[in-house]
Design a protein around this motif. Structure first.
Motif, short mmCIF file in Angstrom:
data_model
loop_
_atom_site.label_atom_id
_atom_site.label_comp_id
_atom_site.label_asym_id
_atom_site.label_seq_id
_atom_site.Cartn_x
_atom_site.Cartn_y
_atom_site.Cartn_z
N ALA A 186 0.78 -1.25 0.00
CA ALA A 186 0.00 0.00 0.00
C ALA A 186 0.81 1.29 0.00
N LEU A 187 1.83 1.36 0.84
CA LEU A 187 2.52 2.66 1.01
C LEU A 187 3.69 2.87 0.06
N MET A 188 4.01 1.86 -0.74
CA MET A 188 5.22 1.96 -1.57
C MET A 188 5.11 3.04 -2.65
N PHE A 189 3.95 3.12 -3.28
CA PHE A 189 3.77 4.13 -4.32
C PHE A 189 3.82 5.55 -3.79
N PRO A 190 2.98 5.87 -2.77
CA PRO A 190 3.03 7.23 -2.23
C PRO A 190 4.44 7.61 -1.77
N LEU A 191 5.14 6.67 -1.13
CA LEU A 191 6.50 6.98 -0.65
C LEU A 191 7.44 7.24 -1.82
N ALA A 192 7.31 6.44 -2.87
CA ALA A 192 8.18 6.62 -4.05
C ALA A 192 7.89 7.95 -4.73
N PHE A 193 6.61 8.31 -4.85
CA PHE A 193 6.26 9.57 -5.52
C PHE A 193 6.65 10.79 -4.70
N SER A 194 6.48 10.70 -3.37
CA SER A 194 6.91 11.82 -2.52
C SER A 194 8.42 12.01 -2.65
N ARG A 195 9.14 10.89 -2.65
CA ARG A 195 10.60 10.96 -2.78
C ARG A 195 10.99 11.60 -4.13
N ALA A 196 10.28 11.24 -5.20
CA ALA A 196 10.58 11.79 -6.53
C ALA A 196 10.23 13.27 -6.64
N ALA A 197 9.05 13.63 -6.12
CA ALA A 197 8.59 15.02 -6.25
C ALA A 197 9.49 15.98 -5.49
N ASN A 198 10.17 15.47 -4.47
CA ASN A 198 11.04 16.34 -3.67
C ASN A 198 12.52 16.10 -3.96
N ASP A 199 12.81 15.56 -5.16
CA ASP A 199 14.21 15.31 -5.50
C ASP A 199 14.95 16.64 -5.64
N PRO A 200 16.17 16.75 -5.04
CA PRO A 200 16.88 18.03 -5.09
C PRO A 200 17.38 18.41 -6.48
N ASP A 201 17.54 17.43 -7.39
CA ASP A 201 18.23 17.73 -8.66
C ASP A 201 17.35 17.74 -9.90
N VAL A 202 16.14 17.16 -9.84
CA VAL A 202 15.34 16.98 -11.07
C VAL A 202 14.02 17.74 -10.95
N PRO A 203 13.59 18.49 -12.02
CA PRO A 203 12.29 19.19 -11.96
C PRO A 203 11.15 18.21 -11.69
N GLN A 204 10.13 18.69 -10.98
CA GLN A 204 9.07 17.80 -10.49
C GLN A 204 8.43 16.94 -11.58
N GLY A 205 7.97 17.58 -12.68
CA GLY A 205 7.25 16.82 -13.73
C GLY A 205 8.11 15.71 -14.29
N GLN A 206 9.39 16.04 -14.48
CA GLN A 206 10.34 15.08 -15.05
C GLN A 206 10.63 13.93 -14.08
N ALA A 207 10.84 14.29 -12.80
CA ALA A 207 11.14 13.26 -11.79
C ALA A 207 9.96 12.30 -11.63
N LEU A 208 8.74 12.87 -11.58
CA LEU A 208 7.54 12.04 -11.43
C LEU A 208 7.33 11.15 -12.65
N ALA A 209 7.55 11.72 -13.85
CA ALA A 209 7.37 10.93 -15.07
C ALA A 209 8.37 9.78 -15.11
N GLY A 210 9.60 10.04 -14.65
CA GLY A 210 10.64 9.01 -14.64
C GLY A 210 10.28 7.85 -13.71
N VAL A 211 9.88 8.19 -12.47
CA VAL A 211 9.51 7.14 -11.52
C VAL A 211 8.23 6.44 -11.98
N ALA A 212 7.31 7.21 -12.58
CA ALA A 212 6.05 6.62 -13.07
C ALA A 212 6.31 5.64 -14.21
N THR A 213 7.32 5.92 -15.04
CA THR A 213 7.62 5.03 -16.16
C THR A 213 7.90 3.63 -15.64
N LEU A 214 8.73 3.55 -14.59
CA LEU A 214 9.01 2.24 -14.00
C LEU A 214 7.85 1.77 -13.12
N GLY A 215 7.32 2.70 -12.29
CA GLY A 215 6.28 2.34 -11.34
C GLY A 215 5.01 1.88 -12.03
#
Length: 387
Positions: free
Chosen positions: A313-342
């Motif tokens: 249950a909590l793996m997706f929200p945790l992964a997306f929160s981690r991606a959205a708050n990545d220090p180096d990658v813009p939000q849309g790009q980071a989310l799309a990247g993790v979503a591609t695999l997720g």
């Protein structure tokens, strides 16, 4: 009205939460409606396990093509605005699935359904992350709870439709139309997403650096989620031997387990850091699936499905929160990247299960899910946010 100068009041917080939550629920519900009738679609078009797997692969392909485009559109036009448009298109595509005359057209419509569904996944997570940052509260797991709740409601309409003898056409028209109307009603909150000007063009979105491991963790969780959606009914009907109208019950209680766990996600996240939560969750999910496979009776199988849902249950929200708050990658790009695999996992899981089941048995393909769950524990360290 823009939200950027709006004060964070309790009323504003709940209005904006409800708007995002309604889109997550819609996305889940449309998926649940479709998933609940997969056995009917399989029979209607006379599809084998592997032919169904191949068609589900088209749905996956549509989504994977849509992720980077949606991430780019979301950065360019604003996540909230794009999400609402994709919600309407997603409902229209669901209706299209009910009127497809043969496997060829069905495949094309599944491609579109996958694209709108997957694109909406990226944009609504972006919108959710914006509201979460604005509200200064952990909300991501509650949004994903609403997705699971929607999926459960969607699957529930399948049970009703089968019980009362509704064909695909009326089921998808009434359920899809009603759900879309309700979601659009609740999502009018005046939130305007600010475009992100730094975003570069849409290339195939693959995560970079540490986000690769975050994406793989999301993929292990989502392959389980996708497989439960598309195969649990067939597993219960063909391997366990339950009556056809009871076959969707496995996905329904799996969804309920996910909802309850996700609603307590904020509390769990305060209890322990994300990497520790993931380490335990992977073991719970693995144990649950092993119980489901080895159990001699239906209640044991269902109990296993419940534990499997709690663990994932909590793996997706945790992964997306981690991606959205990545220090180096813009939000849309980071989310799309993790979503591609997720989300790639949610969509690749079912066809892969189909191919394994054709070569061996459905039980063996469910055993693969237990191994994937164990990988979550192995990859859990990736969720640690860099300082």
């Amino acid at each position: 009205m823009s939200h950027h100068n709006e004060e964070v009041t309790a009323k504003a917080r709940s209005t904006h939460w409800r708007a995002v939550a309604s889109m997550f629920a819609l996305n889940g519900a449309l998926f649940g409606v479709w998933a609940s009738r997969i056995p009917a679609v399989k029979d209607l078009h006379g599809l084998s396990h592997s032919a169904l797997g191949g068609l589900l692969l088209l749905m996956a392909a549509g989504a994977i093509v849509a992720f980077p485009i949606a991430g780019w559109l979301s950065d360019k036009r604003g996540a909230a605005q794009v999400t609402r448009i994709l919600g309407v298109l997603n409902a229209l595509a669901l209706f299209g699935l009910s009127v497809a005359p043969g496997p060829l057209v069905l495949g094309l419509v599944l491609l579109a359904f996958g694209a709108f569904h997957g694109g909406m996944d990226v944009t609504m997570n972006g919108w959710g992350a914006e509201v979460e940052r604005w509200a200064k509260r952990s909300q991501m797991s509650t949004y994903h709870a609403m997705w699971s709740l929607g999926a459960g409601i969607g699957a529930g309409t399948g049970y009703l439709a089968i019980t009362f003898g509704f064909g695909l056409f009326w089921h998808f028209l009434m359920a899809g139309g009603g759900l879309l109307f309700a979601a659009l009603l609740f999502s009018q909150d005046g939130w305007v997403s600010k475009p992100n000007t730094e975003s570069r063009g849409a290339v195939f979105s693959f995560p970079k650096g540490a986000l690769i491991l975050v994406g793989l963790l999301a993929m292990c969780a989502s392959m389980g989620e996708g497989a439960m959606a598309d195969w649990s009914a067939i597993y219960l009907r063909d391997e366990v031997g339950v009556r056809p109208e009871w076959a969707p019950i496995g996905y329904a209680i799996f969804s309920i387990a996910m909802v309850v766990t996700r609603l307590s996600g904020g509390w769990v996240n305060r209890l322990a850091p994300p990497q520790k939560v993931a380490r335990v969750a992977g073991l719970v999910a693995c144990g649950g699936m092993v119980l489901a496979i080895l159990s001699p009776a239906v209640p044991g199988t269902l109990a296993g499905f419940v534990l499997f849902g709690m663990g994932l249950a909590l793996m997706f929200p945790l992964a997306f929160s981690r991606a959205a708050n990545d220090p180096d990658v813009p939000q849309g790009q980071a989310l799309a990247g993790v979503a591609t695999l997720g989300y790639g996992g949610i969509l690749l899981g079912p066809p892969v299960m189909g191919f394994i089941a054709s070569a061996t048995s459905l039980t063996v393909s469910f055993a693969v899910l237990a191994a994937m769950a164990l990988m979550i524990t192995v990859l859990s360290g990736a969720l640690k946010v860099p300082e």
